[in-house]
Design a protein around this motif. Structure first.
Motif, short mmCIF file in Angstrom:
data_model
loop_
_atom_site.label_atom_id
_atom_site.label_comp_id
_atom_site.label_asym_id
_atom_site.label_seq_id
_atom_site.Cartn_x
_atom_site.Cartn_y
_atom_site.Cartn_z
N ILE A 72 12.72 4.42 46.03
CA ILE A 72 12.95 3.76 44.76
C ILE A 72 14.01 2.69 44.93
O ILE A 72 14.83 2.76 45.85
N ARG A 73 13.98 1.72 44.03
CA ARG A 73 15.01 0.68 44.01
C ARG A 73 16.30 1.31 43.51
O ARG A 73 16.35 1.91 42.44
N ILE A 74 17.36 1.20 44.32
CA ILE A 74 18.67 1.71 43.94
C ILE A 74 19.43 0.55 43.31
O ILE A 74 19.72 -0.44 43.97
N LYS A 75 19.69 0.68 42.02
CA LYS A 75 20.38 -0.37 41.26
C LYS A 75 21.15 0.28 40.13
O LYS A 75 20.97 1.48 39.86
N PRO A 76 22.01 -0.46 39.46
CA PRO A 76 22.74 0.13 38.32
C PRO A 76 21.76 0.72 37.30
O PRO A 76 20.71 0.15 37.02
N GLY A 77 22.11 1.87 36.79
CA GLY A 77 21.28 2.54 35.81
C GLY A 77 20.37 3.60 36.39
O GLY A 77 19.83 4.42 35.67
N VAL A 78 20.20 3.59 37.72
CA VAL A 78 19.39 4.63 38.37
C VAL A 78 20.22 5.89 38.44
O VAL A 78 21.37 5.86 38.89
N LYS A 79 19.63 6.99 37.97
CA LYS A 79 20.37 8.26 38.00
C LYS A 79 19.67 9.21 38.98
O LYS A 79 18.47 9.41 38.91
N LEU A 80 20.45 9.73 39.89
CA LEU A 80 19.90 10.65 40.88
C LEU A 80 20.56 12.01 40.72
O LEU A 80 21.76 12.15 40.94
N THR A 81 19.76 13.00 40.34
CA THR A 81 20.25 14.38 40.29
C THR A 81 20.34 14.89 41.72
O THR A 81 19.78 14.27 42.64
N PRO A 82 20.98 16.02 41.96
CA PRO A 82 20.98 16.58 43.32
C PRO A 82 19.56 16.80 43.86
O PRO A 82 19.27 16.50 45.02
N VAL A 83 18.65 17.29 43.00
CA VAL A 83 17.26 17.45 43.44
C VAL A 83 16.63 16.09 43.67
O VAL A 83 15.92 15.86 44.65
#
Length: 164
Positions: free
Chosen positions: A137-148
């Motif tokens: 996925i594109r990593i940019k501001p607003g992207v939220k990544l949970t531990p999973v």
């Protein structure tokens, strides 16, 4: 034959599908689904939604790329046997495209539909940048990544085989 929500949940836990339970009991699959929900059942896609890295408005959820993206997440989280053959094939095809063209998937409501690639707006294949790391996925501001999410959205080197 009468069946309770607890009995439906027990049969689901044993690996039976809702359709199989409905045929066995002589009712509709929709009725079994209603009883399953009463028993605490959550569809698998609902469980995955909390790990999707973007807040997706409902009008974008019919997008084929979104559907395939969810299937990739499910394969990475629960394994390839947890999907139907067609869902698995869709996920594998998207993974192959990401790998072959060094791309990632991004969501932005401004992306237009691209005939032959996406059936609706909002999702796009975009060139991988260094800031995307090893994610699909594109990593940019607003992207939220949970531990999973940090595990399931990483780009696997090899695609897991589906064993029947």
């Amino acid at each position: 034959m009468r069946i309770t929500p607890d009995e439906v949940m027990e049969l689901l836990d044993q690996g039976m599908s809702q359709a199989e339970i409905a045929r066995q009991v002589g009712v509709t699959r929709q009725y079994i689904y209603k009883l399953a929900r009463e028993g605490g059942y959550e569809p698998k896609w609902t469980k995955l939604t909390q790990h999707i890295p973007w807040d997706i408005p409902s009008e974008f959820k019919g997008n084929a790329l979104y559907q395939g993206f969810r299937a990739i997440g499910w394969v990475r989280w629960r394994g390839p046997a947890s999907l139907t053959q067609s869902q698995y094939e869709r996920a594998r095809a998207i993974w192959r495209k990401l790998k072959a063209f060094n791309q990632v998937i991004d969501f932005d409501p401004k992306y237009p539909a691209v005939p032959g690639l996406t059936n609706g707006p909002g999702f796009a294949y975009v060139p991988r940048r260094e800031s995307d790391g090893d994610y699909m996925i594109r990593i940019k501001p607003g992207v939220k990544l949970t531990p999973v999410g940090k595990k399931i959205w990483r780009m696997p080197e090899e695609w897991p085989e589906r064993k029947e």
